[in-house]
Scaffold this motif. Structure first.
Motif, PDB file in Angstrom:
ATOM      1  N   ASN A  18       0.841  -1.193   0.000  1.00  7.49           N
ATOM      2  CA  ASN A  18       0.000   0.000   0.000  1.00  7.49           C
ATOM      3  C   ASN A  18       0.881   1.250   0.000  1.00  7.49           C
ATOM      4  O   ASN A  18       1.980   1.253   0.549  1.00  7.49           O
ATOM      5  CB  ASN A  18      -0.923   0.001   1.214  1.00  7.49           C
ATOM      6  CG  ASN A  18      -2.085  -0.958   1.049  1.00  7.49           C
ATOM      7  OD1 ASN A  18      -2.431  -1.347  -0.065  1.00  7.49           O
ATOM      8  ND2 ASN A  18      -2.687  -1.365   2.160  1.00  7.49           N
ATOM      9  N   VAL A  19       0.391   2.320  -0.589  1.00 11.44           N
ATOM     10  CA  VAL A  19       1.223   3.494  -0.892  1.00 11.44           C
ATOM     11  C   VAL A  19       0.941   4.627   0.093  1.00 11.44           C
ATOM     12  O   VAL A  19      -0.217   4.942   0.390  1.00 11.44           O
ATOM     13  CB  VAL A  19       0.957   3.980  -2.333  1.00 11.44           C
ATOM     14  CG1 VAL A  19       1.793   5.205  -2.647  1.00 11.44           C
ATOM     15  CG2 VAL A  19       1.251   2.855  -3.324  1.00 11.44           C
ATOM     16  N   HIS A  20       2.026   5.230   0.595  1.00  4.41           N
ATOM     17  CA  HIS A  20       1.953   6.428   1.425  1.00  4.41           C
ATOM     18  C   HIS A  20       2.352   7.631   0.567  1.00  4.41           C
ATOM     19  O   HIS A  20       3.427   7.620  -0.043  1.00  4.41           O
ATOM     20  CB  HIS A  20       2.889   6.323   2.625  1.00  4.41           C
ATOM     21  CG  HIS A  20       2.535   5.216   3.575  1.00  4.41           C
ATOM     22  ND1 HIS A  20       2.804   3.886   3.301  1.00  4.41           N
ATOM     23  CD2 HIS A  20       1.928   5.252   4.788  1.00  4.41           C
ATOM     24  CE1 HIS A  20       2.381   3.143   4.321  1.00  4.41           C
ATOM     25  NE2 HIS A  20       1.848   3.935   5.231  1.00  4.41           N
ATOM     26  N   LEU A  21       1.509   8.654   0.546  1.00  6.88           N
ATOM     27  CA  LEU A  21       1.721   9.797  -0.340  1.00  6.88           C
ATOM     28  C   LEU A  21       1.837  11.099   0.443  1.00  6.88           C
ATOM     29  O   LEU A  21       1.307  11.238   1.546  1.00  6.88           O
ATOM     30  CB  LEU A  21       0.561   9.924  -1.337  1.00  6.88           C
ATOM     31  CG  LEU A  21       0.344   8.760  -2.301  1.00  6.88           C
ATOM     32  CD1 LEU A  21      -0.972   8.950  -3.051  1.00  6.88           C
ATOM     33  CD2 LEU A  21       1.504   8.642  -3.279  1.00  6.88           C
ATOM     34  N   GLY A  22       2.534  12.057  -0.160  1.00  5.86           N
ATOM     35  CA  GLY A  22       2.565  13.437   0.307  1.00  5.86           C
ATOM     36  C   GLY A  22       2.236  14.349  -0.863  1.00  5.86           C
ATOM     37  O   GLY A  22       2.586  14.048  -2.018  1.00  5.86           O
ATOM     38  N   LEU A  23       1.543  15.450  -0.601  1.00 10.49           N
ATOM     39  CA  LEU A  23       1.131  16.378  -1.669  1.00 10.49           C
ATOM     40  C   LEU A  23       1.800  17.725  -1.464  1.00 10.49           C
ATOM     41  O   LEU A  23       1.716  18.311  -0.375  1.00 10.49           O
ATOM     42  CB  LEU A  23      -0.389  16.530  -1.681  1.00 10.49           C
ATOM     43  CG  LEU A  23      -0.988  17.416  -2.782  1.00 10.49           C
ATOM     44  CD1 LEU A  23      -2.313  16.846  -3.261  1.00 10.49           C
ATOM     45  CD2 LEU A  23      -1.195  18.845  -2.283  1.00 10.49           C
ATOM     46  N   ALA A  24       2.477  18.208  -2.494  1.00 11.74           N
ATOM     47  CA  ALA A  24       3.140  19.517  -2.454  1.00 11.74           C
ATOM     48  C   ALA A  24       2.449  20.463  -3.422  1.00 11.74           C
ATOM     49  O   ALA A  24       2.133  20.088  -4.561  1.00 11.74           O
ATOM     50  CB  ALA A  24       4.617  19.383  -2.817  1.00 11.74           C
ATOM     51  N   ALA A  25       2.196  21.684  -2.967  1.00  8.69           N
ATOM     52  CA  ALA A  25       1.529  22.685  -3.799  1.00  8.69           C
ATOM     53  C   ALA A  25       2.162  24.044  -3.552  1.00  8.69           C
ATOM     54  O   ALA A  25       2.398  24.443  -2.416  1.00  8.69           O
ATOM     55  CB  ALA A  25       0.035  22.739  -3.475  1.00  8.69           C
ATOM     56  N   ASN A  48       2.135  20.436   6.465  1.00  5.05           N
ATOM     57  CA  ASN A  48       3.524  20.710   6.825  1.00  5.05           C
ATOM     58  C   ASN A  48       4.033  21.938   6.081  1.00  5.05           C
ATOM     59  O   ASN A  48       3.715  22.149   4.901  1.00  5.05           O
ATOM     60  CB  ASN A  48       4.408  19.512   6.481  1.00  5.05           C
ATOM     61  CG  ASN A  48       4.020  18.269   7.256  1.00  5.05           C
ATOM     62  OD1 ASN A  48       3.515  18.370   8.369  1.00  5.05           O
ATOM     63  ND2 ASN A  48       4.239  17.107   6.676  1.00  5.05           N
ATOM     64  N   GLN A  49       4.844  22.727   6.770  1.00  6.27           N
ATOM     65  CA  GLN A  49       5.442  23.896   6.156  1.00  6.27           C
ATOM     66  C   GLN A  49       6.689  23.503   5.371  1.00  6.27           C
ATOM     67  O   GLN A  49       7.482  22.666   5.818  1.00  6.27           O
ATOM     68  CB  GLN A  49       5.805  24.940   7.224  1.00  6.27           C
ATOM     69  CG  GLN A  49       4.617  25.474   7.993  1.00  6.27           C
ATOM     70  CD  GLN A  49       3.592  26.128   7.084  1.00  6.27           C
ATOM     71  OE1 GLN A  49       3.948  26.846   6.165  1.00  6.27           O
ATOM     72  NE2 GLN A  49       2.316  25.872   7.353  1.00  6.27           N
ATOM     73  N   ASP A  50       6.854  24.081   4.209  1.00  9.21           N
ATOM     74  CA  ASP A  50       8.030  23.850   3.376  1.00  9.21           C
ATOM     75  C   ASP A  50       9.213  24.565   4.022  1.00  9.21           C
ATOM     76  O   ASP A  50       9.338  25.788   3.946  1.00  9.21           O
ATOM     77  CB  ASP A  50       7.775  24.380   1.969  1.00  9.21           C
ATOM     78  CG  ASP A  50       8.943  24.125   1.037  1.00  9.21           C
ATOM     79  OD1 ASP A  50       9.972  23.615   1.498  1.00  9.21           O
ATOM     80  OD2 ASP A  50       8.825  24.447  -0.154  1.00  9.21           O
ATOM     81  N   ALA A  51      10.092  23.803   4.676  1.00 10.91           N
ATOM     82  CA  ALA A  51      11.198  24.398   5.425  1.00 10.91           C
ATOM     83  C   ALA A  51      12.135  25.191   4.520  1.00 10.91           C
ATOM     84  O   ALA A  51      12.638  26.251   4.902  1.00 10.91           O
ATOM     85  CB  ALA A  51      11.971  23.306   6.165  1.00 10.91           C
ATOM     86  N   MET A  52      12.371  24.694   3.302  1.00  5.27           N
ATOM     87  CA  MET A  52      13.261  25.398   2.380  1.00  5.27           C
ATOM     88  C   MET A  52      12.690  26.757   1.994  1.00  5.27           C
ATOM     89  O   MET A  52      13.416  27.756   1.928  1.00  5.27           O
ATOM     90  CB  MET A  52      13.494  24.553   1.129  1.00  5.27           C
ATOM     91  CG  MET A  52      14.361  25.210   0.070  1.00  5.27           C
ATOM     92  SD  MET A  52      16.089  25.340   0.555  1.00  5.27           S
ATOM     93  CE  MET A  52      16.656  23.708   0.122  1.00  5.27           C
ATOM     94  N   HIS A  53      11.368  26.826   1.763  1.00  3.79           N
ATOM     95  CA  HIS A  53      10.725  28.084   1.386  1.00  3.79           C
ATOM     96  C   HIS A  53      10.795  29.085   2.536  1.00  3.79           C
ATOM     97  O   HIS A  53      11.129  30.262   2.335  1.00  3.79           O
ATOM     98  CB  HIS A  53       9.266  27.816   1.003  1.00  3.79           C
ATOM     99  CG  HIS A  53       8.627  28.929   0.237  1.00  3.79           C
ATOM    100  ND1 HIS A  53       8.246  28.803  -1.073  1.00  3.79           N
ATOM    101  CD2 HIS A  53       8.319  30.194   0.589  1.00  3.79           C
ATOM    102  CE1 HIS A  53       7.721  29.953  -1.499  1.00  3.79           C
ATOM    103  NE2 HIS A  53       7.741  30.799  -0.496  1.00  3.79           N
ATOM    104  N   VAL A  54      10.478  28.616   3.751  1.00  5.39           N
ATOM    105  CA  VAL A  54      10.542  29.499   4.913  1.00  5.39           C
ATOM    106  C   VAL A  54      11.972  29.982   5.153  1.00  5.39           C
ATOM    107  O   VAL A  54      12.216  31.158   5.427  1.00  5.39           O
ATOM    108  CB  VAL A  54      10.006  28.768   6.163  1.00  5.39           C
ATOM    109  CG1 VAL A  54      10.188  29.624   7.412  1.00  5.39           C
ATOM    110  CG2 VAL A  54       8.533  28.406   5.987  1.00  5.39           C
ATOM    111  N   GLN A  55      12.928  29.047   5.007  1.00  4.28           N
ATOM    112  CA  GLN A  55      14.324  29.411   5.207  1.00  4.28           C
ATOM    113  C   GLN A  55      14.793  30.450   4.197  1.00  4.28           C
ATOM    114  O   GLN A  55      15.534  31.373   4.538  1.00  4.28           O
ATOM    115  CB  GLN A  55      15.192  28.160   5.106  1.00  4.28           C
ATOM    116  CG  GLN A  55      16.683  28.432   5.252  1.00  4.28           C
ATOM    117  CD  GLN A  55      17.504  27.196   5.021  1.00  4.28           C
ATOM    118  OE1 GLN A  55      18.253  26.758   5.863  1.00  4.28           O
ATOM    119  NE2 GLN A  55      17.361  26.600   3.838  1.00  4.28           N
TER     120      GLN A  55
END
Length: 432
Positions: A39-46, A158-165
C-alpha cells in the motif's frame, strides 16, 4: 515498493518519513492498511510561481505534485518519483478556488483509500488490491491557509522548510546589507543604526568573500542571481562564519542559533533527540549473528579504492581533489576519550568475508589540533589550524591507523575569513 516496511531506522534517527512519529501513529491507528506493505503512502506539495521570472507579468502557475514514501530516501525525492497531478494556470492566483481544481484529485484519493485498485506485482507475478493514503501536504504559509479547509482523515499540513528558510535568509541579509529586501520598518531601521549597524561596517566585505563559494554576485547592496539552494547554503553554512568577525556577542549568538535551527531541520538525517526528548530507551541485547560468525573467520581478501559511498555520501581520497574545486575527503571522528579528530581521507580499504559480508576501513591523515592555538570553538563553530599533522611513526595512535568508515562523519573545510593567514579553516559537518 516495500522498502518502507523493512527499512525502518533502529538507531534513533529519521532517514525517511516512515521513521517519524506521524507515520508510526498512522500505522498503529490503521493496522489493516499497514498489514499490506505494498500500500502506498503519499505526500502532496503545492505552490505557485511566476513562469516569467522577474518580468512584470501578472500570471500564476500552480503545480500540484504527489510524492511516494514507499521507496528509499535516495529515490523518493528524485524528480523521477514525482507525480504531476495538476498544473493550474491563471492570470491571477487560483488560490481562492483551489478546492474546485483539487476536487477530481480528492475523489480519486478517496477511492484509492476506501476501495483500492487491482495491481500486478511484477516481483511475484500475483494480483493484489493496492490502496493509497495521503499523509500530509507540503506548502508555504499562504498555500497552507487555502488548503487548511481540505482535510480528510485528519490530514496534516507541513510547512516547506526550504521556502521558509529562503524568506528568512533573504530578510536577514537585507537587514545586514541595508537593502530593499529588508523587512524592517523605518523606526526599526533607526534603532539598528544606533546599535548593531555601528559594528557591521565590514559585513559587505566579508559577504563578498563568502558568496564566492556559491558563485553569486553582490551589486549595489543587493545579492543577485540567487536560487533557493544558494540561500540554503548561505543561511546554514556561510552566514554563521561571516558574522563572527563583525557582530557583537549578543547578536552573534542569536543569529548562529537561528542558522543552527534551520541546519538541523533541513538535514538529510534528523536526530530524534533534537526534535523531542525520548521518554525511554530500549536495551539492546547482543547476539551471535551470521555477520559476527563471518568476522570471526577473518577476511578472505582486501581491495583498495579511491572513492566510495557511505550512508549515501560520496567519499574521495584527498589526492584526487588536488585539481578540483569540490571537497569529498574531509573527515571527523571522536576518540575513545572524546577527543575530536579532524583530517582528510588518504586510503579506502574494503575487507571481504564469508557469506558476502564486507567491511570498509578508512585511513586518514589527521591534523594536529592539540593546544588552544590550533583549535578554537565558539558559538558552535570550530576553526582549526591545518598547518601541522600528527607525527606518524611516533604518534600514540600509530598502531591503530585504520577506523571503520561508519565511524567517520564527512566534513568540509572553508577558509576562515576572521583570521589572518591561510592555515586556518572552519569545519562544516555534512548532515546526512
Amino acid at each position: 515498493m516495500i522498502w518502507h516496511h523493512t527499512g525502518w531506522s533502529n538507531d534513533g534517527k529519521i532517514y525517511n518519513p516512515v521513521d517519524g512519529r506521524a507515520c508510526q501513529e498512522f500505522d498503529k491507528r490503521y493496522p489493516e492498511f499497514t498489514n499490506e506493505p505494498r500500500n502506498v503512502h503519499l505526500g502532496l506539495a503545492a505552490d505557485g510561481f511566476n513562469p516569467f521570472g522577474n518580468m512584470n507579468q501578472s500570471y500564476s502557475m500552480w503545480p500540484i505534485i504527489l510524492t511516494m514514501y514507499n521507496t528509499p530516501p535516495c529515490l523518493c525525492m528524485k524528480e523521477s518519483s514525482f507525480m504531476l497531478t495538476l498544473l493550474i494556470p491563471d492570470l491571477k492566483s487560483p488560490i481562492k478556488d483551489i478546492d474546485v481544481f483539487l476536487k477530481p484529485l480528492v475523489e480519486e484519493l478517496k477511492m484509492l483509500l476506501d476501495e483500492g485498485v487491482q495491481m500486478r506485482d511484477a516481483a511475484t507475478n500475483t494480483i493484489f488490491t493496492m490502496c493509497a493514503t495521503l499523509l500530509w501536504t507540503i506548502n508555504d504559509y499562504p498555500a497552507s491557509s487555502s488548503l487548511s479547509g481540505w482535510s480528510g482523515q485528519e490530514l496534516k499540513h507541513n510547512q516547506d522548510a526550504m521556502h521558509v528558510q529562503t524568506n528568512v535568509s533573504k530578510s536577514f541579509v537585507g537587514t545586514l546589507l541595508k537593502n530593499e529586501n529588508s523587512k524592517d520598518t523605518q523606526k526599526a531601521r533607526e534603532d539598528l543604526e544606533n546599535g548593531v549597524f555601528e559594528t557591521i561596517y565590514g559585513y559587505k566585505r566579508i559577504t563578498t568573500r563568502l558568496i564566492n563559494h556559491i558563485q553569486i554576485t553582490l551589486s549595489n547592496q543587493l545579492i543577485e542571481n540567487v536560487s533557493s539552494h544558494d540561500y540554503h547554503i548561505l543561511m546554514q553554512r556561510l552566514q554563521p562564519i561571516g558574522v563572527r568577525a563583525v557582530l557583537p556577542t549578543n547578536a552573534l549568538t542569536a543569529i548562529i542559533d537561528l542558522c543552527t535551527f534551520f541546519k538541523k531541520i533541513c538535514a538529510w538525517t534528523l536526530d530524534v533527540k533534537d526534535m523531542y526528548c525520548l521518554s525511554s530507551r530500549k536495551k539492546v541485547v547482543p547476539e551471535c549473528t551470521n555477520e559476527l560468525k563471518a568476522l570471526t573467520h577473518g577476511p578472505l581478501n582486501a581491495f583498495s579504492y579511491t572513492a566510495c559511498i557511505v550512508h549515501g555520501v560520496r567519499c574521495v581520497v584527498y589526492f584526487r581533489e588536488l585539481r578540483r574545486t569540490t571537497q569529498n575527503s574531509g573527515g571527523f571522528t571522536l576518540g575513545e576519550d572524546g577527543t575530536p579528530f579532524y583530517g582528510q581521507l588518504a586510503k579506502i580499504i574494503q575487507l571481504n568475508y564469508l557469506s558476502g559480508y564486507s567491511v570498509v576501513l578508512f585511513h586518514c591523515k589527521w591534523f594536529n589540533t592539540s593546544g588552544k592555538r590550533r583549535s578554537v570553538e565558539k558559538n558552535g563553530i570550530v576553526a582549526i589550524d591545518i598547518s601541522r599533522e600528527w607525527y606518524v611513526g611516533n604518534a600514540w595512535y600509530d598502531g591503530d591507523l585504520y577506523i571503520l568508515a561508519a565511524q567517520v562523519k564527512q566534513v568540509f573545510y572553508i577558509q576562515d575569513p576572521s583570521r589572518n593567514g591561510n592555515n586556518w579553516r572552519v569545519m562544516e559537518d555534512v548532515h546526512n
